[in-house]
Scaffold this active site. Structure first.
Site, PDB file in Angstrom:
ATOM      1  N   ASP A  58       0.853  -1.200   0.000  1.00 29.28           N
ATOM      2  CA  ASP A  58       0.000   0.000   0.000  1.00 29.28           C
ATOM      3  C   ASP A  58       0.879   1.237   0.000  1.00 29.28           C
ATOM      4  O   ASP A  58       2.061   1.169   0.327  1.00 29.28           O
ATOM      5  CB  ASP A  58      -0.857   0.024   1.285  1.00 29.28           C
ATOM      6  N   ASP A  79       1.456   4.431   2.148  1.00 26.87           N
ATOM      7  CA  ASP A  79       1.107   4.847   3.503  1.00 26.87           C
ATOM      8  C   ASP A  79       0.317   6.169   3.443  1.00 26.87           C
ATOM      9  O   ASP A  79       0.142   6.756   2.371  1.00 26.87           O
ATOM     10  CB  ASP A  79       2.386   4.971   4.351  1.00 26.87           C
TER      11      ASP A  79
HETATM   12  N1  LIG Z   1       1.351   1.382   5.743  1.00 24.33           N
HETATM   13  C1  LIG Z   1       1.851   0.518   6.614  1.00 24.33           C
HETATM   14  N2  LIG Z   1       2.297   0.952   7.824  1.00 24.33           N
HETATM   15  C2  LIG Z   1       2.828   0.056   8.710  1.00 24.33           C
HETATM   16  N3  LIG Z   1       2.934  -1.245   8.488  1.00 24.33           N
HETATM   17  C3  LIG Z   1       2.506  -1.721   7.310  1.00 24.33           C
HETATM   18  N4  LIG Z   1       2.492  -2.951   6.807  1.00 24.33           N
HETATM   19  C4  LIG Z   1       1.954  -2.896   5.570  1.00 24.33           C
HETATM   20  N5  LIG Z   1       1.612  -1.627   5.257  1.00 24.33           N
HETATM   21  C5  LIG Z   1       1.937  -0.867   6.325  1.00 24.33           C
END
Ligand SMILES: Nc1ncnc2[nH]cnc12
Ligand SMILES: CSC[C@H]1O[C@H](OP(=O)(O)O)[C@H](O)[C@@H]1O
Length: 257
Positions: A204, A206
């Protein structure tokens, strides 16, 4: 003796058909699950699902010391940690693989060491990851045609919550990817003289990006991309030399006070 250990992360359960399962007891309690022993490309490998068989351990409660100790006890010299990570940069896209080369620790309250006294050790973490395994994983992922980054700095947060937007904007000033589990797994492995490599799969963007991250999305993308991790392991693990030429264990010579 099993020389290679794999610690599977979110969405990675079972990277081979286990030949046997071993219940290991350690001075730090039980590992996240019984250790599965099997083969990848003719090489004997041990596997532990980091979050437990049914994802029952959140990142801040993973028995990191027991996991690393259990692998060491079985003879493991090289640990491969698989992780799902968020992206802090546009060019690290969901579905990409990152062969992490540095980390920044933003965790707060974990068991970071095997040496709480009377034996005291200060382990060098300047270059935290095994150069020999990193090269093999990067070259193999490229050969397989997977989108792969040769380097990336992983910021490890305490979790289990995701970051605020302000935190995410701060983290992206100095790191490329974000997750919750690399620390203390990587430094505990080093304290026992083991090599450690991290294969991170971006799941993803963040929350510096528009849409907030959610756990369902992470698990869905990880499941979709799991085949890349499987293929990479299948092709790369048999290329890891039996004898180490990396110097990862040399830290043991100078870490004790
Ligand atoms: N955006 C994210 N922040 C922290 N841990 C994660 N693991 C997978 N995506 C994450
Ligand atoms: C399921 S979302 C957050 C969770 O996913 C990552 O796990 P892992 O590193 O074990 O693949 C992240 O670090 C969090 O623990």
């Amino acid at each position: 003796m099993v020389k290679i250990g794999i610690i599977g992360g979110s969405g990675v359960y079972g990277v081979f058909e286990p030949r046997k399962t071993v219940k290991v007891h350690t001075p730090y309690g039980r590992p996240s699950a019984p250790v599965e022993i099997g083969e990848i490309g003719g090489v004997e490998v041990a596997f532990i699902p980091r979050h437990g068989k049914n994802h029952e351990f959140p990142p801040h409660e993973v028995p990191y010391r027991a996991n690393i100790w259990a692998l060491k006890e079985l003879g493991v010299e090289r640990v491969i940690g698989i992780t799902a990570v968020g992206s802090l940069r546009e060019e690290y896209k969901p579905g990409d693989i990152v062969i992490t080369d540095q980390f920044i620790d933003f965790t707060k309250k974990r068991d970071y060491t095997f040496y709480n006294g009377p034996r005291v050790a200060h382990v060098s973490m300047a270059d935290p990851f095994c150069p020999e395994m990193r090269k093999i994983f990067y070259e193999t992922a490229k050969e397989l045609g997977f989108p792969v980054h040769e380097k990336g700095t992983y910021v490890c947060i305490e979790g289990p919550r995701f970051s605020t937007r302000a935190e995410s904007f701060m983290f992206r000033q100095f790191a490329h990817i974000i997750g919750m589990t690399l620390v203390p797994e990587v430094n505990l492995a080093r304290e026992l003289g083991m090599c450690y490599a991290n294969i991170a799969t971006v799941t993803d963007y963040d929350v510096w990006a528009e849409k907030p991250v959610d756990a369902q999305e992470v698990l869905k993308v990880m499941a979709e991309n799991n085949y890349k991790v499987q293929e990479l392991l299948k092709r790369a693990v048999p290329r890891i030399p039996e004898e180490r030429h990396c110097g990862c264990a040399d830290v043991l010579k100078s870490m004790f006070v």
